[in-house]
Design a protein around this motif. Structure first.
Motif, mmCIF file in Angstrom:
data_model
loop_
_atom_site.group_PDB
_atom_site.id
_atom_site.type_symbol
_atom_site.label_atom_id
_atom_site.label_comp_id
_atom_site.label_asym_id
_atom_site.label_seq_id
_atom_site.Cartn_x
_atom_site.Cartn_y
_atom_site.Cartn_z
ATOM 1 N N GLU A 42 43.007 16.956 43.072
ATOM 2 C CA GLU A 42 43.712 17.354 42.042
ATOM 3 C C GLU A 42 43.175 18.882 41.703
ATOM 4 O O GLU A 42 43.632 19.507 40.329
ATOM 5 C CB GLU A 42 43.594 16.686 40.790
ATOM 6 C CG GLU A 42 44.195 15.284 41.225
ATOM 7 C CD GLU A 42 45.510 15.060 41.637
ATOM 8 O OE1 GLU A 42 46.315 16.116 41.529
ATOM 9 O OE2 GLU A 42 45.684 14.205 42.459
ATOM 10 N N ARG A 43 42.244 19.335 42.269
ATOM 11 C CA ARG A 43 41.672 20.731 41.819
ATOM 12 C C ARG A 43 42.943 21.975 42.323
ATOM 13 O O ARG A 43 43.295 21.626 43.188
ATOM 14 C CB ARG A 43 40.422 21.075 42.490
ATOM 15 C CG ARG A 43 39.483 20.045 42.161
ATOM 16 C CD ARG A 43 38.476 20.757 41.162
ATOM 17 N NE ARG A 43 37.344 20.029 41.141
ATOM 18 C CZ ARG A 43 36.127 20.224 41.558
ATOM 19 N NH1 ARG A 43 36.002 21.221 42.186
ATOM 20 N NH2 ARG A 43 35.068 19.345 41.201
ATOM 21 N N LYS A 44 42.744 22.950 41.722
ATOM 22 C CA LYS A 44 43.386 24.249 42.094
ATOM 23 C C LYS A 44 42.309 24.786 42.885
ATOM 24 O O LYS A 44 41.352 24.836 42.993
ATOM 25 C CB LYS A 44 43.807 25.116 40.946
ATOM 26 C CG LYS A 44 44.902 24.448 40.059
ATOM 27 C CD LYS A 44 46.282 25.039 40.215
ATOM 28 C CE LYS A 44 47.348 24.418 39.565
ATOM 29 N NZ LYS A 44 47.435 24.935 38.026
ATOM 30 N N ARG A 79 46.271 18.757 46.629
ATOM 31 C CA ARG A 79 47.245 17.749 47.332
ATOM 32 C C ARG A 79 48.549 18.548 47.611
ATOM 33 O O ARG A 79 49.048 18.374 48.480
ATOM 34 C CB ARG A 79 47.446 16.668 46.238
ATOM 35 C CG ARG A 79 48.613 15.784 46.291
ATOM 36 C CD ARG A 79 48.806 14.986 45.131
ATOM 37 N NE ARG A 79 47.868 14.247 44.439
ATOM 38 C CZ ARG A 79 47.603 13.074 45.067
ATOM 39 N NH1 ARG A 79 48.320 12.272 46.041
ATOM 40 N NH2 ARG A 79 46.545 12.334 44.582
ATOM 41 N N THR A 85 47.968 22.343 43.474
ATOM 42 C CA THR A 85 46.691 21.619 43.725
ATOM 43 C C THR A 85 46.704 21.445 45.172
ATOM 44 O O THR A 85 47.476 21.473 45.980
ATOM 45 C CB THR A 85 46.899 20.397 43.198
ATOM 46 O OG1 THR A 85 47.804 19.399 43.650
ATOM 47 C CG2 THR A 85 47.083 20.607 41.499
#
Ligand SMILES: Nc1ncnc2c1ncn2[C@@H]1O[C@H](COP(=O)(O)OP(=O)(O)OP(=O)(O)O)[C@@H](O)[C@H]1O
Ligand SMILES: [Mg+2]
Lengths: 366, 296
Positions: free
Chosen positions: A139-141, A100, A98
């Motif tokens: 939290e995205r890929k 993060r 992700t």
């Protein structure tokens, strides 16, 4: 941190057995990048920009020469000990992590007494994410984001360790025109905010001119000119540099100097003192033309293109090497697209003469 | 729209017919066989319908032995061969010189006939009246007793079988993994290097996730392949596998079909369906695990 390159050279063995020899991708670079500036490394495809950048990052070892960060010689240091952040042309975000995790990754690598606690890492990660304004996408890929967002994540990942030098390899080439404009302003803002010495590689001269404090124009592994964007634009040292900078591009003519006057075809267009007689290349910037009913330069009218604020007169001339001449004049001036010919006077500061053989700039006075 | 999909089905028709005739129909037929009790192959009649065939097979000691052998084979060879292939591929990927040569060498077993390799293994491991086989000569040389790997104790035979299976499946796995490793974009490694990532961490956090789709493909096909093992066992231990105690499930099915007394297609069908259910279950479990572990 200032960056100094001394006699920096990188040669690659030529794989083509028939030709043999070596490719000199970076040829004897000697220049200094002042602390806290953004410099644009500019040149056509294959001229050695990425190679130069990889030498500075430490991913490639130079064939000869030295690299200094500040006063320290870093030539022999591996990339991780140089304190550089690198943004790749294709971003190289880890696709399985992700946003993060991607930004945290460099921090988690720190070992020994540099090791950070979870809280500090989290805080630094958030700081970097906020700086590039992606803190709502953590939290995205990568594949769930737009190109511009990915690019910002890549910058955040490069910045999170607070590098001394930030290196960007054509970071905007995958973006559409609008996003490019937006993101390059963004890069400028981030660079100003952090004050990190930044080297920005691009083959788009407009991009380099618009955001750089200084541009380095390269051709075939050789530095052709270094300077402030406007300076380089206003006084290019060679035909190559003149042709490379500016949109629309400079108009190139085959001309002749005789008795202190410049002739294009048979037309005596400008007084040029202090140059020797003979054939020359002539470069005239599009904004170097003014409409003048009695102007010395007579061109064959092709048409008029209105580009918002300005008008571009498209014409042809016997001596012109470019397919057409593009001249930009203010929209107020009256020009009749139906007329057969159009006459121009030239602004001497926008006219450059280059040696016919060496293609180097020849100075002249009026 | 209607017309479009009709056209699509029409294009699919030839394939569907072939699949139907050669795949679906036999499967259904096997299912029916497996439920017909006391089926007589000559008269094509049976006493009735029920689960007796399954009960018989599940209580048959040869079948139980075959299941045990097969599971052992699967559990031992799939992890070992995949792990070994990964190690070799990593090695291949990190060398520059002679890489193609090594790649070819590692790929050779794949294009060699199973039975030929089996023969070579026999020569290596079998002890005959004339010689003890290469492996035993080596064992003797370091002061160990000879072991009969082909007709001897169970663990020795299992060892040879697993060794052989790993050897046979290795090339394909190496091929898949080397190309998978080579296709990982170099920029990820460069990015990791600039960030000061240690090589172990690069392997676990970047390389492994990146090649996880191929790894999983290999694990699943490895499971299925090992469950269907048969020819390898024949190559090593001959056709009388039940006597050797080295039968596999497919071997059991085969024996049931073509035994001397004319065969028991009902038992064979029941055993085949049991294998089908086992493979299906394992594959489903694999797929579920895959969702958790593989990033794509
Ligand atoms: N690893 C290598 N081996 C051999 N030659 C190389 C290697 N890397 C680059 N070159 C050569 O060096 C020259 C410069 O390459 P480089 O990638 O630095 O160009 P570039 O200016 O970044 O081009 P682009 O704008 O297309 O990215 C090219 O002629 C290229 O073919
Ligand atoms: Mg490049």
């Amino acid at each position: 941190m200032k960056v100094v390159l001394k006699n920096l050279t990188k040669k690659f063995p030529n794989r083509n057995k028939k030709v043999g020899g070596e490719i000199i991708a970076v040829n004897n670079f000697n220049f200094e990048i002042p602390d806290g500036k953004l410099i644009g490394l500019l040149g056509p495809s294959g001229c050695g920009k990425s190679t130069a950048l990889n030498l500075i990052s430490g991913l490639l070892k130079p064939t000869s020469g030295q690299i200094f960060f500040g006063d320290a010689d870093v030539t022999e240091l591996p990339p991780e000990n140089r304190g550089v952040g690198l943004v790749f042309q294709n971003y190289a975000l880890y696709p399985h992590m992700t946003v993060r995790q991607n930004i945290l990754f460099p921090l988690e690598n720190l070992k020994g007494d540099k090791k950070l606690s979870k809280e500090v890492m989290e805080q630094k990660m958030l700081e970097a994410a906020r700086l590039v304004q992606i803190d709502m996408l953590l939290e995205r890929k990568p594949k769930e984001m737009s190109g511009g967002q990915q690019q910002r994540v890549a910058i955040a990942r490069a910045l999170v360790k607070r590098p001394d030098v930030l290196l960007l390899d054509e970071p905007l080439s995958n973006l559409d025109a609008r996003l490019r404009l937006q993101t390059r302003e963004e890069i400028r803002r981030i660079q100003k905010e952090t004050g990190i010495t930044t080297i920005f590689v691009t083959h788009d001269q407009e991009e380099a001119m618009s955001i750089s404090d200084m541009i380095v124009v390269m051709e075939k592994g050789i530095v052709r000119q270094i300077g402030k964007p406007q300076e380089v634009y206003d006084s290019p040292v060679s035909l190559f540099v003149a042709k490379f900078l500016g949109t629309p591009p400079i108009n190139v003519f085959e001309g002749r100097v005789k008795d202190g006057y410049l002739y294009l075809d048979d037309q005596k267009v400008l007084a040029v003192k202090g140059t020797k007689d003979g054939d020359v290349w002539v470069g005239i910037r599009p904004e170097g033309f003014t409409l003048d009913e009695n102007g010395p330069m007579i061109c064959h009218m092709n048409g008029v293109e209105v580009m918002g604020r300005d008008v571009s007169v498209v014409s042809t001339h016997k001596a012109c090497v470019s397919p057409v001449i593009r001249s930009i004049i203010s929209a107020e001036s009256k020009v009749d697209p139906a007329s057969e010919n159009v006459r121009f006077a030239l602004k001497p500061s926008k006219v450059f003469l280059f040696d016919k053989n060496s293609e180097e700039r020849m100075e002249f006075t009026l | 729209m209607e017309k479009q999909s009709l056209k699509g089905w029409l294009y699919l028709l030839p394939a569907m017919i072939f699949l139907g005739v050669f795949m679906v129909y036999p499967l259904v037929d096997v299912f029916i066989y497996s439920l017909e009790e006391g089926f007589n192959f000559v008269t094509q009649t049976s006493y009735g319908v029920g689960l007796y065939n399954y009960s018989y097979v599940l209580h048959n000691s040869y079948f139980i032995q075959a299941v045990k052998n097969t599971f052992l084979l699967v559990i031992i060879t799939v992890p070992i061969s995949t792990g070994l292939a990964l190690l070799i591929s990593l090695g291949l990927n990190s060398i520059q010189k002679l890489r193609d040569l090594y790649q070819t060498v590692f790929f050779l077993p794949y294009v060699t006939n199973t039975l030929a390799i089996g023969m070579v293994f026999m020569i290596l491991f079998k002890s005959t009246p004339y010689s003890d086989g290469m492996v035993n000569m080596l064992l003797n040389a370091v002061g160990l007793q000879s072991i009969d790997f082909i007709d001897g104790p169970y663990w020795a035979k299992m060892f040879v079988l697993c060794f052989y299976t790993v050897w046979v499946v290795l090339p394909f796995k190496i091929l898949i993994l080397t190309s998978s490793l080579a296709s990982v974009n170099q920029d990820y490694y460069n990015a990791a290097r600039v960030d000061g990532t240690g090589s172990l961490r690069i392997f676990t956090r970047i390389t492994l996730p990146m090649i996880s789709p191929s790894l999983f493909y290999l694990v699943i096909t490895g499971f299925i392949g090992a469950f269907k093992a048969y020819s390898d066992v024949v190559a090593l231990f001959g056709t009388n596998l039940n006597a050797a105690g080295m039968n596999t499930i497919v071997g059991y099915v085969y024996d049931m079909l073509y035994s001397d007394s004319g065969g028991y297609p009902s038992y064979a069908s029941a055993a085949a369906l049991i294998l089908f259910v086992i493979v299906l279950t394992i594959t489903c479990i694999n797929m579920l695990v895959r969702k958790k572990l593989v990033y794509i």
